[in-house]
Design a protein around this motif. Structure first.
Motif, PDB file in Angstrom:
ATOM      1  N   ARG A  45      81.166 151.797   0.611  1.00  0.00           N
ATOM      2  CA  ARG A  45      81.136 152.872  -0.262  1.00  0.00           C
ATOM      3  C   ARG A  45      79.919 153.472  -0.467  1.00  0.00           C
ATOM      4  NH1 ARG A  45      81.421 152.722  -5.237  1.00  0.00           N
ATOM      5  NH2 ARG A  45      82.017 150.489  -5.514  1.00  0.00           N
ATOM      6  N   ILE A  46      78.878 152.944  -0.131  1.00  0.00           N
ATOM      7  CA  ILE A  46      77.543 153.500  -0.527  1.00  0.00           C
ATOM      8  C   ILE A  46      77.408 154.751   0.673  1.00  0.00           C
ATOM      9  CG2 ILE A  46      75.211 153.107   0.014  1.00  0.00           C
ATOM     10  CD1 ILE A  46      75.691 150.298  -0.360  1.00  0.00           C
ATOM     11  N   LEU A  47      78.180 154.849   1.692  1.00  0.00           N
ATOM     12  CA  LEU A  47      77.989 155.897   2.757  1.00  0.00           C
ATOM     13  C   LEU A  47      79.003 156.980   2.514  1.00  0.00           C
ATOM     14  CD1 LEU A  47      76.646 153.540   5.337  1.00  0.00           C
ATOM     15  CD2 LEU A  47      75.468 154.866   3.880  1.00  0.00           C
ATOM     16  N   LEU A  48      79.754 156.820   1.296  1.00  0.00           N
ATOM     17  CA  LEU A  48      80.669 157.949   1.131  1.00  0.00           C
ATOM     18  C   LEU A  48      79.955 159.401   1.243  1.00  0.00           C
ATOM     19  CD1 LEU A  48      83.410 156.802  -1.462  1.00  0.00           C
ATOM     20  CD2 LEU A  48      83.510 157.251   0.989  1.00  0.00           C
ATOM     21  N   SER A  49      78.749 159.372   0.439  1.00  0.00           N
ATOM     22  CA  SER A  49      77.989 160.473   0.517  1.00  0.00           C
ATOM     23  C   SER A  49      77.786 161.301   1.860  1.00  0.00           C
ATOM     24  CB  SER A  49      76.916 160.541  -0.393  1.00  0.00           C
ATOM     25  OG  SER A  49      77.119 160.078  -1.773  1.00  0.00           O
ATOM     26  N   PRO A  50      77.223 160.574   2.899  1.00  0.00           N
ATOM     27  CA  PRO A  50      76.828 160.866   4.284  1.00  0.00           C
ATOM     28  C   PRO A  50      78.219 161.191   4.742  1.00  0.00           C
ATOM     29  CG  PRO A  50      75.609 158.807   3.883  1.00  0.00           C
ATOM     30  CD  PRO A  50      76.519 159.038   2.766  1.00  0.00           C
ATOM     31  N   VAL A  51      79.513 160.682   4.503  1.00  0.00           N
ATOM     32  CA  VAL A  51      80.539 161.217   5.133  1.00  0.00           C
ATOM     33  C   VAL A  51      81.015 162.437   4.524  1.00  0.00           C
ATOM     34  CG1 VAL A  51      83.196 160.714   5.203  1.00  0.00           C
ATOM     35  CG2 VAL A  51      81.459 158.884   5.498  1.00  0.00           C
ATOM     36  N   LEU A  52      80.879 162.551   3.280  1.00  0.00           N
ATOM     37  CA  LEU A  52      81.161 163.929   2.258  1.00  0.00           C
ATOM     38  C   LEU A  52      80.004 164.857   3.248  1.00  0.00           C
ATOM     39  CD1 LEU A  52      82.504 165.796   0.601  1.00  0.00           C
ATOM     40  CD2 LEU A  52      80.700 164.981  -1.156  1.00  0.00           C
ATOM     41  N   VAL A 126      91.080 169.667  -9.455  1.00  0.00           N
ATOM     42  CA  VAL A 126      89.913 168.944 -10.172  1.00  0.00           C
ATOM     43  C   VAL A 126      90.006 167.535  -9.545  1.00  0.00           C
ATOM     44  CG1 VAL A 126      89.270 167.647 -12.618  1.00  0.00           C
ATOM     45  CG2 VAL A 126      90.389 170.414 -12.290  1.00  0.00           C
ATOM     46  N   MET A 127      88.728 167.178  -9.144  1.00  0.00           N
ATOM     47  CA  MET A 127      88.787 165.861  -8.429  1.00  0.00           C
ATOM     48  C   MET A 127      87.594 164.951  -8.974  1.00  0.00           C
ATOM     49  SD  MET A 127      88.994 167.673  -4.825  1.00  0.00           S
ATOM     50  CE  MET A 127      90.325 168.420  -4.245  1.00  0.00           C
ATOM     51  N   THR A 128      87.649 163.589  -8.289  1.00  0.00           N
ATOM     52  CA  THR A 128      86.716 162.790  -8.645  1.00  0.00           C
ATOM     53  C   THR A 128      86.033 162.327  -7.267  1.00  0.00           C
ATOM     54  OG1 THR A 128      88.240 160.977  -8.351  1.00  0.00           O
ATOM     55  CG2 THR A 128      87.626 161.926 -10.893  1.00  0.00           C
ATOM     56  N   PHE A 129      84.947 161.419  -7.506  1.00  0.00           N
ATOM     57  CA  PHE A 129      84.237 161.041  -6.107  1.00  0.00           C
ATOM     58  C   PHE A 129      83.910 159.540  -6.335  1.00  0.00           C
ATOM     59  CE2 PHE A 129      79.908 161.446  -4.040  1.00  0.00           C
ATOM     60  CZ  PHE A 129      80.505 161.265  -2.868  1.00  0.00           C
ATOM     61  N   ARG A 130      84.865 158.964  -5.721  1.00  0.00           N
ATOM     62  CA  ARG A 130      84.945 157.211  -5.736  1.00  0.00           C
ATOM     63  C   ARG A 130      85.405 156.930  -4.682  1.00  0.00           C
ATOM     64  NH1 ARG A 130      81.692 154.799  -8.094  1.00  0.00           N
ATOM     65  NH2 ARG A 130      82.758 152.873  -8.172  1.00  0.00           N
ATOM     66  N   ASP A 131      86.518 157.276  -3.877  1.00  0.00           N
ATOM     67  CA  ASP A 131      86.717 156.437  -2.683  1.00  0.00           C
ATOM     68  C   ASP A 131      87.157 157.446  -1.607  1.00  0.00           C
ATOM     69  OD1 ASP A 131      89.334 157.597  -3.242  1.00  0.00           O
ATOM     70  OD2 ASP A 131      89.983 156.017  -4.395  1.00  0.00           O
ATOM     71  N   ILE A 132      87.509 156.904  -0.453  1.00  0.00           N
ATOM     72  CA  ILE A 132      87.672 157.728   0.872  1.00  0.00           C
ATOM     73  C   ILE A 132      88.802 158.834   0.703  1.00  0.00           C
ATOM     74  CG2 ILE A 132      89.274 156.178   2.061  1.00  0.00           C
ATOM     75  CD1 ILE A 132      86.476 157.558   3.409  1.00  0.00           C
ATOM     76  N   GLN A 133      89.774 158.519  -0.247  1.00  0.00           N
ATOM     77  CA  GLN A 133      90.549 159.765  -0.551  1.00  0.00           C
ATOM     78  C   GLN A 133      90.103 160.835  -1.169  1.00  0.00           C
ATOM     79  OE1 GLN A 133      92.231 156.421  -1.051  1.00  0.00           O
ATOM     80  NE2 GLN A 133      94.205 156.462  -1.087  1.00  0.00           N
ATOM     81  N   ASP A 134      89.148 160.484  -2.231  1.00  0.00           N
ATOM     82  CA  ASP A 134      88.551 161.669  -2.978  1.00  0.00           C
ATOM     83  C   ASP A 134      87.734 162.592  -1.742  1.00  0.00           C
ATOM     84  OD1 ASP A 134      89.471 160.832  -5.154  1.00  0.00           O
ATOM     85  OD2 ASP A 134      87.384 159.474  -5.868  1.00  0.00           O
ATOM     86  N   VAL A 135      87.069 161.711  -0.810  1.00  0.00           N
ATOM     87  CA  VAL A 135      86.256 162.462   0.014  1.00  0.00           C
ATOM     88  C   VAL A 135      87.052 163.298   0.932  1.00  0.00           C
ATOM     89  CG1 VAL A 135      84.635 162.197   2.036  1.00  0.00           C
ATOM     90  CG2 VAL A 135      84.289 160.573  -0.017  1.00  0.00           C
TER      91      VAL A 135
END
Lengths: 808, 109
Positions: A45-52, A126-135
């Protein structure tokens, strides 16, 4: 005992890490079932930001693939929403009707994003940023919409903003605090960060509270603030924090207070039910980054494996922003109080700001902006509570001044390009390491060593590898803990093991392993040599040396070479020899056709290319003592000519060197020990790069310690000036014995001093004459029944022995 | 096929190898490391590390493994496989013990 059912609700990083740790400790003790709500296996989950940000794909960040679950016999129930725990019947019920029985249960339900309770929060964009679905949703939305507003100027919000900007959106960050990341940064660094983001084209509004998200026919149109102003928007990301997801536990009557309340062994108020990760409240604190959660995982696994010796203590955490080109680090108490002092470096032109908060000579907190190279070093000292008074003057300029640089002298990992070699021993480039960290989900220095071999040989690039871990993972990097377990056979530290050996009078390795409940029956190649040394150091006349626990060089008393031959270095006290010795050496060279005879850097003669069978015969012919050129022991004592011949010499340095060598020869130590004596301050014997360096002056002798001429040259530090040769012997002996008793196995004097500080040595050796004398006497006593190993082996090598190769 | 026509060769007494230790034997052009583990497991492997040819018989023996003395590869004694992160294979030889004597089976060409 029959296998018990272990069920885990949640399939995230902290939970799966617990299972991994458990499988390492007790692979067959449970039938394991994991219930996960997401359709995915465990990902990083740490690397969600690079995926985004489009730098990585979901596949790159998978930590455990389906094969892993299968190989370990784990039943994996994906897309199963656990909705009720029946603690009486010990059953977990899922929404789809499946129920799973448990003997022990782990709750690893993670956290939920905080949703501002304002009008418009339920609009589709309106979204959140927690998991892969959010991304996934954000990536899709970025194609469709143009104006994004991120509510929340913390770590997650800024990473989301950065990602959306890279995806081509027009981004504004709205933050209610006085400056960005105000929970991690001070009033100087916060605005610096704001300016840097603005340069990247991200708009920032601080001190704005959001009142409403305005929509029109179901579409987001604008964000309106409490001061009445508004900005246009068609996508809103709420990144206003997280809260422990403890609803399931609360419904089951398990005590919760802003998280599932657990004790130090990660058990909830129902001892069959453990909780781990972000859903937990431990001593009133919850954690949102990985490093402390992995510590929890270790403790929980230890308890589940019924070893029951480890407990979780609250963690100090650090933060690093993962936005490319913006380097921000924060740890501990960064604002300080009446008891603290601050050391500040501020260079607005270069965009660098560093602040260290010092309390009672220890680092209490740090904020780094623009140059975070030394973040991990400061953080380590913060956690260890290291007394920094002796390095205070250079502290602000970073670790590079203390010599922990890279192989080719590089000090800053980020300045290296991907093709540059980080590890010179094993030829590992920066790009390979970073790729392995990301793709294989590595979190510790040990992980990197295991998967890439980088820093696994001489270890001199460990600092660079740590920087890479740190810049790739940020605050989630699981730093080398302050107290390291001796090896993977045990959780006990070097210090605990040595204490047990002393206090419980353990004299045999098997006693140590039994007493401290080693996980292996005969140890491993890491702990065996260490234990062997610790035993003979603590009980020099009682503990029996175990040759099978020694590296081949110390077993064969010669130095193995790349082709399996050996080298032989006889002792030449103080580097002084004579015609008789040289004649014998020449005869041996002829008789055994020695391929190379070489003068060493330590003023001795090396015979190279000797076959093992010839060793005992060569030793007999040489009739000289072993030079220990192969051992973690006293090696050479190098000298210059001194006052006997030299017109500049102030004292008899050769005599001093010979006396030192004769007094301390055959001394085993945590690592090799080199000594030199120079006859005047011109220092021809190079005393200032030795473990102990003595320099003669007109009025006496100066003693320097902890120099190093090896992997990284390190100048020795001045310890004391004494008057007489007897004092040189006593101070040197006391220092060597302190090193023998205190340093960890395989720690050179320079690294030991860097860890404990020069003041510690000063206090012990200079502070109290009685203590110094006692240390010296302990060493002399330990050496009382020493024998020369070559002479001993010449006499006692008969019958089947280690030196023969047998033809059959 | 040659397996049918192989012979067992005596390689001395088990007692002559220290526990957690090894000895090197030469037979024809085979150089064999014979290992004795702490619990008296006996294994014969080619005395040559797949990495840079180090003499495995000089390595430290622990559990069911040996650590190569040159660069630290860890080899599983049972199957001769190098442990992660390294790879490589060391040929193994069948062994048995008869009245304290160790026998190694060599292929006959």
């Amino acid at each position: 005992m029959d296998k018990q059912n272990l069920v885990m609700i949640g399939n995230g990083m902290a939970g799966v890490r617990t299972i991994e740790e458990l499988l390492k400790l007790a692979p067959d003790s449970y039938f394991i079932t994991i219930i996960g709500a997401e359709p995915h296996v465990n990902y990083n989950r740490i690397l969600l930001s690079p995926v985004l940000a489009g730098e990585q794909e979901l596949n790159d960040i998978i930590l455990n693939d389906k094969d892993w679950y299968e190989t370990h016999g784990i039943r994996l129930l994906l897309e199963h929403q656990a909705n009720h725990i029946d603690r009486r019947a010990r059953l977990v019920h899922c929404e789809n009707g499946v129920s799973v029985p448990y003997d022990r249960l782990i709750l690893a339900t993670g956290s939920l994003p905080v949703i501002l309770q304002i009008p418009g929060k339920d609009l589709e964009q309106v979204m959140t940023f927690r998991d892969i679905q959010d991304v996934d949703r954000m990536i899709l939305a970025a194609r469709q919409y143009h104006q994004a507003v991120v509510i929340g100027g913390g770590l997650l919000g800024l990473e989301a903003a950065h990602g959306l900007k890279l995806r081509g959106m027009d981004v504004t960050v709205v933050h209610s605090g006085p400056w960005l990341m105000n929970r991690q940064l001070d009033r100087v660094a916060g605005p610096m960060l704001q300016r840097a983001l603005e340069k990247k084209g991200i708009r920032v509004l601080v001190k704005r509270r959001t009142r409403e998200i305005e929509g029109y026919s179901g579409q987001v149109k604008a964000v309106r603030f409490e001061d009445g102003t508004s900005i246009p928007a068609d996508l809103v990301v709420m990144a206003t924090g997280i809260t422990p997801h403890d609803e399931l536990a609360r419904k089951a009557g398990i005590y919760c207070d802003h998280g599932i309340v657990v004790n130090d062994t990660m058990q909830s108020f129902d001892p069959r039910v453990y909780a781990i990760g972000e859903c937990v409240s431990h001593r009133g604190q919850s954690y949102g980054i990985v490093a402390p959660l992995f510590e929890m995982a270790k403790v929980c696994a230890n308890h589940l494996a019924e070893l029951g010796i480890s407990t979780y203590t609250p963690s100090v955490t650090s933060t690093k922003l993962k936005v490319s080109g913006v380097d921000v680090f924060s740890a501990g108490d960064f604002s300080g109080d009446a008891d603290t002092e601050e050391i500040v470096l501020n260079d607005p032109f270069k965009g660098i700001y560093k602040k260290l908060v010092i309390r009672h000579d220890q680092i209490a907190g740090a904020v780094l902006y623009g140059d975070t190279t030394d973040g991990s070093w400061y953080f380590q000292m913060l956690r260890e509570g290291r007394d920094i008074s002796d390095i205070r003057d250079t502290l602000m300029f970073g670790r590079k001044n203390l010599g922990d640089a890279g192989h080719q002298g590089q000090k800053r990992a980020f300045e290296m390009d991907d093709g540059m070699e980080v590890c010179g021993c094993n030829g590992v480039c920066k790009g390979t390491i970073v790729k392995a960290i990301k793709e294989k989900g590595l979190f510790t220095l040990q992980d990197v060593r295991k998967h890439t071999k980088a820093s696994a040989s001489c270890g001199s690039c460990s600092g660079l590898v740590e920087q890479l871990l740190f810049s790739t993972l940020g605050g989630d990097y699981s730093q080398r803990p302050a107290l390291v377990a001796l090896c993977s056979c045990t959780d006990h530290t070097h210090e605990e093991v040595r204490q047990a050996i002393r206090e419980h009078h353990l004299t045999r390795m098997v006693q140590v392993r039994d007493f401290l409940e080693w996980r292996t029956s005969d140890g491993c190649s890491v702990c065996r040599p260490a234990l062997n040394y610790y035993l003979i150091c603590a009980w020099p006349h009682e503990a029996k040396d175990d040759p099978q626990s020694r590296f081949v060089n110390e077993r064969a008393h010669a130095n193995i070479q790349k082709d399996g031959t050996y080298s032989v270095v006889p002792r030449m006290y103080g580097g002084v020899t004579n015609a008789d010795q040289l004649r014998r050496i020449a005869d041996v060279a002829d008789k055994y056709q020695v391929p190379m005879v070489k003068i060493t850097g330590g003023q001795r003669i090396d015979l190279l290319g000797i076959s093992k069978e010839d060793l005992p015969r060569i030793w007999a012919d040489l009739d000289m003592p072993s030079g220990y050129a192969y051992g973690k022991a006293l090696r050479t004592v190098k000298t210059c000519v001194g006052s006997e011949f030299c017109r500049f010499g102030t004292q008899d340095s050769t005599r001093m060197g010979i006396d030192l060598e004769k007094t301390f020869e055959q001394m085993w130590a945590p690592h090799k020990v080199k000594i030199a004596v120079s006859g005047c301050p011109r220092n021809c014997a190079e005393s200032t790069i030795k473990d102990v360096g003595v320099i003669a002056v007109e009025s006496g002798w100066e003693i320097y310690i902890a120099g190093n001429g090896g992997i990284k040259a390190e100048v020795a530090q001045f310890l004391v000036k004494v008057r007489t040769p007897e004092e040189v012997l006593e101070y040197t002996g006391a220092f060597l014995q302190l090193y023998r008793e205190q340093a960890r196995y395989l720690e050179r004097t320079v690294h030991w001093i860097a860890r404990v500080g020069l003041d510690f040595v000063r206090t012990e050796i200079l502070g109290d004459p009685k203590r110094r004398h006692q240390l010296y006497e302990s060493l002399i006593d330990a050496l009382r029944d020493r024998t020369d190993p070559w002479a001993h082996l010449v006499k006692h090598t008969s019958g089947p022995n280690q030196f023969e190769t047998i033809s059959i | 096929m040659n397996n049918e026509s192989t012979g067992w060769i005596a390689a001395g007494q088990l007692a002559d190898i220290p526990k957690s230790g090894a000895r090197c034997f030469i037979h024809a052009n085979h150089r064999v490391a014979l290992f004795r583990t702490h619990d008296d497991g006996v294994y014969a492997l080619e005395d040559r590390c797949p990495h840079r040819g180090g003499p495995l018989s000089e390595g430290m023996v622990w559990g069911n493994c040996v650590t190569c003395p040159l660069h630290g590869l860890v080899i599983d004694l049972a199957d001769g496989k190098a442990q992660v992160p390294d790879d490589g294979n060391v040929p193994t030889y069948p062994v048995r013990i008869e009245k304290g004597t160790v026998l190694i089976r060599f292929p006959i060409l």
